[in-house]
Design a protein around this motif. Structure first.
Motif, PDB file in Angstrom:
ATOM      1  N   SER A  59       0.852  -1.176   0.000  1.00  0.00           N
ATOM      2  CA  SER A  59       0.000   0.000   0.000  1.00  0.00           C
ATOM      3  C   SER A  59       0.895   1.235   0.000  1.00  0.00           C
ATOM      4  CB  SER A  59      -0.889  -0.013   1.249  1.00  0.00           C
ATOM      5  OG  SER A  59      -1.389   1.274   1.504  1.00  0.00           O
ATOM      6  N   CYS A  60       0.627   2.166  -0.902  1.00  0.00           N
ATOM      7  CA  CYS A  60       1.463   3.367  -0.980  1.00  0.00           C
ATOM      8  C   CYS A  60       1.268   4.241   0.257  1.00  0.00           C
ATOM      9  CB  CYS A  60       1.150   4.134  -2.255  1.00  0.00           C
ATOM     10  SG  CYS A  60       1.790   3.285  -3.721  1.00  0.00           S
ATOM     11  N   ALA A  65       3.738   6.460   4.997  1.00  0.00           N
ATOM     12  CA  ALA A  65       3.558   6.633   6.444  1.00  0.00           C
ATOM     13  C   ALA A  65       4.736   6.059   7.215  1.00  0.00           C
ATOM     14  CB  ALA A  65       2.255   5.985   6.892  1.00  0.00           C
ATOM     15  N   TYR A  66       5.352   5.003   6.713  1.00  0.00           N
ATOM     16  CA  TYR A  66       6.503   4.402   7.387  1.00  0.00           C
ATOM     17  C   TYR A  66       7.661   5.391   7.473  1.00  0.00           C
ATOM     18  CZ  TYR A  66       9.570   0.642   8.938  1.00  0.00           C
ATOM     19  OH  TYR A  66      10.419  -0.142   9.674  1.00  0.00           O
ATOM     20  N   GLY A  67       7.763   6.253   6.483  1.00  0.00           N
ATOM     21  CA  GLY A  67       8.802   7.277   6.489  1.00  0.00           C
ATOM     22  C   GLY A  67       8.319   8.618   6.991  1.00  0.00           C
ATOM     23  N   GLY A  68       7.081   8.701   7.477  1.00  0.00           N
ATOM     24  CA  GLY A  68       6.557   9.933   8.041  1.00  0.00           C
ATOM     25  C   GLY A  68       6.069  10.933   7.020  1.00  0.00           C
ATOM     26  N   ALA A  69       5.626  10.477   5.859  1.00  0.00           N
ATOM     27  CA  ALA A  69       5.153  11.384   4.811  1.00  0.00           C
ATOM     28  C   ALA A  69       3.727  11.016   4.418  1.00  0.00           C
ATOM     29  CB  ALA A  69       6.063  11.306   3.593  1.00  0.00           C
ATOM     30  N   LYS A  70       3.095  11.927   3.703  1.00  0.00           N
ATOM     31  CA  LYS A  70       1.779  11.670   3.121  1.00  0.00           C
ATOM     32  C   LYS A  70       1.971  11.437   1.631  1.00  0.00           C
ATOM     33  CE  LYS A  70      -0.678  14.298   6.530  1.00  0.00           C
ATOM     34  NZ  LYS A  70      -1.273  15.563   6.878  1.00  0.00           N
ATOM     35  N   ASP A  77       2.068   7.206 -12.505  1.00  0.00           N
ATOM     36  CA  ASP A  77       2.831   5.950 -12.449  1.00  0.00           C
ATOM     37  C   ASP A  77       3.338   5.629 -11.046  1.00  0.00           C
ATOM     38  OD1 ASP A  77       2.452   5.860 -15.188  1.00  0.00           O
ATOM     39  OD2 ASP A  77       4.402   6.740 -15.644  1.00  0.00           O
ATOM     40  N   LEU A  78       2.480   5.754 -10.059  1.00  0.00           N
ATOM     41  CA  LEU A  78       2.863   5.479  -8.670  1.00  0.00           C
ATOM     42  C   LEU A  78       2.871   3.971  -8.429  1.00  0.00           C
ATOM     43  CD1 LEU A  78       3.468   6.448  -5.773  1.00  0.00           C
ATOM     44  CD2 LEU A  78       0.996   6.626  -5.424  1.00  0.00           C
ATOM     45  N   THR A  79       4.008   3.430  -8.033  1.00  0.00           N
ATOM     46  CA  THR A  79       4.127   2.023  -7.665  1.00  0.00           C
ATOM     47  C   THR A  79       4.851   1.935  -6.335  1.00  0.00           C
ATOM     48  OG1 THR A  79       6.215   1.753  -8.836  1.00  0.00           O
ATOM     49  CG2 THR A  79       4.221   1.202 -10.055  1.00  0.00           C
ATOM     50  N   CYS A  80       4.390   1.025  -5.480  1.00  0.00           N
ATOM     51  CA  CYS A  80       4.987   0.853  -4.160  1.00  0.00           C
ATOM     52  C   CYS A  80       5.254  -0.622  -3.912  1.00  0.00           C
ATOM     53  CB  CYS A  80       4.066   1.404  -3.079  1.00  0.00           C
ATOM     54  SG  CYS A  80       3.774   3.181  -3.254  1.00  0.00           S
ATOM     55  N   ALA A  81       6.352  -0.904  -3.222  1.00  0.00           N
ATOM     56  CA  ALA A  81       6.738  -2.285  -2.935  1.00  0.00           C
ATOM     57  C   ALA A  81       7.310  -2.366  -1.529  1.00  0.00           C
ATOM     58  CB  ALA A  81       7.773  -2.762  -3.939  1.00  0.00           C
ATOM     59  N   LEU A  82       7.209  -3.564  -0.978  1.00  0.00           N
ATOM     60  CA  LEU A  82       7.761  -3.847   0.347  1.00  0.00           C
ATOM     61  C   LEU A  82       8.738  -4.993   0.207  1.00  0.00           C
ATOM     62  CD1 LEU A  82       7.844  -3.791   3.489  1.00  0.00           C
ATOM     63  CD2 LEU A  82       5.890  -5.321   3.444  1.00  0.00           C
ATOM     64  N   GLU A  83       9.947  -4.788   0.699  1.00  0.00           N
ATOM     65  CA  GLU A  83      10.956  -5.835   0.718  1.00  0.00           C
ATOM     66  C   GLU A  83      11.201  -6.192   2.175  1.00  0.00           C
ATOM     67  OE1 GLU A  83      15.644  -6.505  -0.369  1.00  0.00           O
ATOM     68  OE2 GLU A  83      14.540  -4.931  -1.378  1.00  0.00           O
ATOM     69  N   GLU A  91       9.622   0.895  -0.894  1.00  0.00           N
ATOM     70  CA  GLU A  91      10.092   1.677  -2.028  1.00  0.00           C
ATOM     71  C   GLU A  91       8.894   2.162  -2.810  1.00  0.00           C
ATOM     72  OE1 GLU A  91      13.183   0.222  -4.529  1.00  0.00           O
ATOM     73  OE2 GLU A  91      14.227  -0.765  -2.878  1.00  0.00           O
ATOM     74  N   ALA A  92       8.947   3.427  -3.212  1.00  0.00           N
ATOM     75  CA  ALA A  92       7.909   4.011  -4.058  1.00  0.00           C
ATOM     76  C   ALA A  92       8.595   4.740  -5.201  1.00  0.00           C
ATOM     77  CB  ALA A  92       7.045   4.970  -3.256  1.00  0.00           C
ATOM     78  N   ARG A  93       8.008   4.626  -6.363  1.00  0.00           N
ATOM     79  CA  ARG A  93       8.496   5.347  -7.546  1.00  0.00           C
ATOM     80  C   ARG A  93       7.302   6.025  -8.179  1.00  0.00           C
ATOM     81  NH1 ARG A  93      13.442   3.588 -10.464  1.00  0.00           N
ATOM     82  NH2 ARG A  93      14.585   2.320  -8.988  1.00  0.00           N
ATOM     83  N   PHE A  94       7.501   7.257  -8.565  1.00  0.00           N
ATOM     84  CA  PHE A  94       6.415   7.985  -9.203  1.00  0.00           C
ATOM     85  C   PHE A  94       6.972   9.162  -9.986  1.00  0.00           C
ATOM     86  CE2 PHE A  94       6.948   9.369  -4.839  1.00  0.00           C
ATOM     87  CZ  PHE A  94       6.990  10.752  -4.913  1.00  0.00           C
ATOM     88  N   LEU A  95       6.134   9.682 -10.874  1.00  0.00           N
ATOM     89  CA  LEU A  95       6.465  10.876 -11.641  1.00  0.00           C
ATOM     90  C   LEU A  95       5.686  12.038 -11.039  1.00  0.00           C
ATOM     91  CD1 LEU A  95       6.313   9.469 -15.287  1.00  0.00           C
ATOM     92  CD2 LEU A  95       8.323   9.827 -13.852  1.00  0.00           C
ATOM     93  N   MET A  96       6.368  13.140 -10.807  1.00  0.00           N
ATOM     94  CA  MET A  96       5.763  14.319 -10.209  1.00  0.00           C
ATOM     95  C   MET A  96       6.244  15.538 -10.989  1.00  0.00           C
ATOM     96  SD  MET A  96       6.145  15.395  -6.240  1.00  0.00           S
ATOM     97  CE  MET A  96       4.682  15.947  -5.436  1.00  0.00           C
TER      98      MET A  96
END
Length: 162
Positions: A59-60, A65-70, A77-83, A91-96
């Motif tokens: 979940s993005c 939230a794990y890093g204290g951000a919204k 192209d928002l993608t989120c992964a948990l390792e 890890e999250a990658r997106f275009l802004m």
């Protein structure tokens, strides 16, 4: 009647052992080898031989939230992964939009650090940020921002347990 030397004596049929047993024993070894190879081939075809890297979709909202951000708004192209390893690593990658990146970082981390453009890893990275866990947060944060186009930047956001 006497036999001459040119005549052959017919063999007598004596019931007893034949050579079929030896022939079947010789054929049994290659047959068993072929059957074992076929069984191994079938087992190989039907087993899952993919390697589990431990990376899962996440979940993005949870990743940020794990890093204290919204999570940012207006991104593509928002993608989120948990390792999962010894600790969590999101890890999250997106275009802004390039003009909005600094404002988003400042809004989520008002007590700093700000984006910097020196000592950033990668040749295409023009800004980065590293932050250790702050009070009430469980993860450290690293961000790398690279040019994607004239108006868009690619943001790589990582929140992890140090």
């Amino acid at each position: 009647m006497t036999q001459t030397e040119t005549e052959t004596m017919p063999e007598q049929d004596v019931p007893g052992r034949t050579r079929w047993g030896v022939f079947l024993a010789i054929l049994a070894v290659p047959t068993l080898v072929v059957a074992a190879l076929l069984a191994l081939l079938i087992a190989w075809l039907f087993t899952d031989d993919s390697v589990d890297t431990g990376v899962r979709k996440a979940s993005c909202a949870e990743a940020f939230a794990y890093g204290g951000a919204k999570p940012p708004t207006g991104v593509r192209d928002l993608t989120c992964a948990l390792e999962a390893g010894q600790g969590f690593r999101y890890e999250a990658r997106f275009l802004m939009r390039s003009a909005e990146v600094s404002a988003w970082v400042a809004a989520n981390y008002p007590d700093g650090p700000a984006l910097r453009n020196v000592q950033c890893d990668g040749t295409d990275v023009y800004a980065c940020m590293s932050r250790g866990p702050a009070a009430g947060q469980s993860g450290s944060v690293q961000m790398a921002i690279a040019h994607y186009s004239d108006k868009w930047s690619e943001v790589r956001y990582k929140a992890f347990t140090p």
